[in-house]
Scaffold this motif. Sequence first.
Motif, short mmCIF file in Angstrom:
data_model
loop_
_atom_site.label_atom_id
_atom_site.label_comp_id
_atom_site.label_asym_id
_atom_site.label_seq_id
_atom_site.Cartn_x
_atom_site.Cartn_y
_atom_site.Cartn_z
N PHE A 1 0.84 -1.19 0.00
CA PHE A 1 0.00 0.00 0.00
C PHE A 1 0.88 1.25 0.00
CE2 PHE A 1 -4.03 2.21 0.91
CZ PHE A 1 -3.52 3.46 1.27
N HIS A 2 1.83 1.29 0.93
CA HIS A 2 2.69 2.48 1.08
C HIS A 2 3.50 2.75 -0.19
CE1 HIS A 2 1.90 1.84 5.41
NE2 HIS A 2 2.22 3.12 5.55
N ILE A 3 4.15 1.71 -0.71
CA ILE A 3 5.04 1.89 -1.86
C ILE A 3 4.23 2.35 -3.08
CG2 ILE A 3 6.64 0.73 -3.45
CD1 ILE A 3 7.23 -1.25 -1.06
N ARG A 4 3.12 1.65 -3.34
CA ARG A 4 2.33 1.94 -4.54
C ARG A 4 1.68 3.32 -4.45
NH1 ARG A 4 -0.26 -2.81 -7.19
NH2 ARG A 4 -2.25 -1.98 -6.48
N ALA A 5 1.18 3.69 -3.28
CA ALA A 5 0.50 4.99 -3.14
C ALA A 5 1.46 6.13 -3.43
CB ALA A 5 -0.10 5.13 -1.75
N ILE A 6 2.69 6.00 -2.97
CA ILE A 6 3.63 7.12 -3.11
C ILE A 6 4.44 7.03 -4.41
CG2 ILE A 6 5.57 8.32 -2.03
CD1 ILE A 6 2.71 8.52 -0.60
N GLU A 7 4.95 5.86 -4.74
CA GLU A 7 5.80 5.74 -5.93
C GLU A 7 4.99 5.72 -7.23
OE1 GLU A 7 8.96 6.04 -5.90
OE2 GLU A 7 9.45 5.72 -3.79
N ASN A 8 3.81 5.09 -7.20
CA ASN A 8 3.04 4.88 -8.43
C ASN A 8 1.69 5.59 -8.45
OD1 ASN A 8 4.14 1.74 -7.52
ND2 ASN A 8 5.08 2.78 -9.26
N ASP A 9 1.36 6.27 -7.37
CA ASP A 9 0.05 6.93 -7.26
C ASP A 9 -1.12 5.95 -7.49
OD1 ASP A 9 -1.28 9.28 -6.55
OD2 ASP A 9 -1.68 9.80 -8.65
N ILE A 10 -0.93 4.71 -7.05
CA ILE A 10 -2.01 3.71 -7.16
C ILE A 10 -2.50 3.42 -5.75
CG2 ILE A 10 -2.55 1.32 -7.77
CD1 ILE A 10 -0.27 1.47 -9.82
N TYR A 11 -3.79 3.61 -5.54
CA TYR A 11 -4.34 3.36 -4.21
C TYR A 11 -5.83 3.08 -4.33
CZ TYR A 11 -5.24 8.33 -4.95
OH TYR A 11 -5.61 9.53 -5.50
N PRO A 12 -6.41 2.45 -3.32
CA PRO A 12 -7.85 2.14 -3.38
C PRO A 12 -8.67 3.43 -3.44
CG PRO A 12 -6.79 0.98 -1.56
CD PRO A 12 -5.79 1.95 -2.07
N THR A 13 -9.73 3.40 -4.25
CA THR A 13 -10.56 4.61 -4.41
C THR A 13 -11.64 4.63 -3.32
OG1 THR A 13 -11.88 3.34 -5.95
CG2 THR A 13 -10.22 4.82 -6.88
N ILE A 14 -11.20 4.83 -2.08
CA ILE A 14 -12.18 4.94 -1.00
C ILE A 14 -12.23 6.39 -0.53
CG2 ILE A 14 -12.03 2.53 -0.22
CD1 ILE A 14 -10.04 3.22 1.82
N ASN A 15 -13.28 6.72 0.16
CA ASN A 15 -13.44 8.07 0.67
C ASN A 15 -12.62 8.23 1.96
OD1 ASN A 15 -14.26 10.39 1.96
ND2 ASN A 15 -16.41 10.16 1.38
N TYR A 16 -11.43 8.77 1.81
CA TYR A 16 -10.51 8.83 2.95
C TYR A 16 -10.94 9.84 4.01
CZ TYR A 16 -7.50 5.75 0.30
OH TYR A 16 -7.01 4.66 -0.38
N HIS A 17 -11.87 10.69 3.64
CA HIS A 17 -12.37 11.64 4.64
C HIS A 17 -13.20 10.89 5.68
CE1 HIS A 17 -15.04 14.75 6.37
NE2 HIS A 17 -13.94 15.48 6.31
N ASP A 18 -14.02 9.96 5.20
CA ASP A 18 -14.89 9.21 6.13
C ASP A 18 -14.20 7.95 6.65
OD1 ASP A 18 -16.79 11.12 5.64
OD2 ASP A 18 -17.79 9.96 4.06
N ILE A 19 -13.47 7.30 5.74
CA ILE A 19 -12.76 6.08 6.14
C ILE A 19 -11.31 6.48 6.32
CG2 ILE A 19 -12.30 3.67 5.53
CD1 ILE A 19 -14.74 3.83 3.64
N ASN A 20 -10.99 6.94 7.50
CA ASN A 20 -9.75 7.68 7.72
C ASN A 20 -8.77 6.97 8.65
OD1 ASN A 20 -8.39 10.15 9.48
ND2 ASN A 20 -8.56 10.59 7.29
N CYS A 21 -9.13 5.78 9.13
CA CYS A 21 -8.27 5.06 10.07
C CYS A 21 -7.51 3.96 9.33
CB CYS A 21 -9.13 4.47 11.19
SG CYS A 21 -8.21 3.38 12.28
#
Lengths: 214, 305
Positions: A37-57
């Motif tokens: 999760f960490h590597i892909r979100a930052i290096e590749n901008d790939i991450y689950p399309t969830i609402n991080y405002h509401d699902i924030n933990c």
Amino acid sequence: MNIRNIKLPLSPEDAESLKLGEIVSVSGMIFTGRSRFHIRAIENDIYPTINYHDINCFFHVGPVMKKENDDWEVVSIEPTSSIRFERYGADVVRKFKLRTLIGKTTMGPRTAAALKEVGGVYLSKIGVCGNQLKAQVSKVHEVYFLDELGKTEATWVMEVENFGPFFVAIDAHGNNYFENLDQSASNKLPEIEAALGIPAGYDFTIVNGSTENA
Amino acid sequence: MITQNVVENIMFEAMRLAATQMPPDVRSALESAVDEESEEIAKAHLVSCLKNAELSESGKGLVCGDTGFPLYFVKIGTNVNIEGGVPAIYRAAQAATRRATAEAYLRPTMVDPISRANPGDNIGPGMPKVEIIFTDTPCGLDIIAAPKGGGSEIFGTFYRMLFPSDGLAGIKKFVIECIKDSCYAGKICPPAIVGVGIGGTADLCMKLAKEAALLRPVGTVNSDPRMAELERELHDAARQLGIGPMGSRGINCVMGLHIAGAVTHTAALPVAFNAQCLIGRRWRSIIDESGEVIFSGDVSGWKEF
């Protein structure tokens, strides 16, 4: 044991009031992830399309999952060592404005600084607790990247109720429970080594030139 | 004659039991530690572990959700004949591991080190890891399954080539500093069983450390009085650090400190450190010539220390 229950997403007021070492449980929505999760979100901008405002933990875990009649069953959900995500921890906290991290161990100073910026905390597990925690998962909502990453590294979105207990290891002011403890152990070390018969100023024989231990 | 199928079944069963039961020696060490700790969080860590193990023993989960690296230690006595020969043990270990993963006693955790691809069954080059030793006693086929947790293996493995002039002081400094570093924030899941290898080659030294951590009952004393004294000194020193269960403030960061030695090069003093986490997962299955199988959490006598 006095356990304070916290509603998710964490409110700024709750974040502000949580004290180092305080024992808490959480209720609401969480999502899971580990190294991938960490590597892909930052290096590749790939991450689950969830609402991080509401699902924030963000719960650092690779749950043991089993499919029973088309439904996912949590066999065990044991928090994993967060400290190994330190390279990307601060960037992930800033990118998704995460105010609650839960895991095992702690995070380093860069992530603590990012948590301070967003007004967030890091909660650390108590003992080995995967079976106790699974009973507090009320629903497995969704799974992302299951085929690509497998069950352990996939992101699971879950609803939890009185999930815990955990203790506050990094507060919203950037203080870390373990830092003081580590400093105190470091301070005791010379005396402990002396009692073991290790001479003062002793060091291992250096064979690699002058850069080692520099 | 023991068939490959029987070997697979007892390997599966030992792995299943290891993943769901806490060995009795480990449990009693944790119970003593609960009584000794006074800080609330230190006690809570230990109580939580014991409760988690009770739940898994009653069929509700696993002793720990990170089932780690699938390891098998196999001792073959003089009275053992295996259908298909000794290589059948490797095939049986693969089948047992695949089945334990499919039935969710093991989490699919083994991945390719470069691509990070996960085959989903914990099988790949080198895994499951099977160590086979032969003895000249009629001990049957004596197997220990050890799902070795990631925390203790990843954060609790160190090696250093010391030199004869570094002496005993070097060994002590290496070990106490490894304990302090690896227990930080509970990385190796303390109270850990610390295995220390002294001597041999680099790989033998680490193997000794791992065997000392995994295969020796907690609370036993080394048969070599020099090693026993060193174990006692280092264990006492670790208790002075002020680090307790899961790295919290407390006393018990080490549950047992076990040393194993080998002769080494006259120019060398290799020392290795390998930790086992506080749940000490391992379970044993022994099958004798009559085909009778014994399963046990007691690993005493598998190897002499």
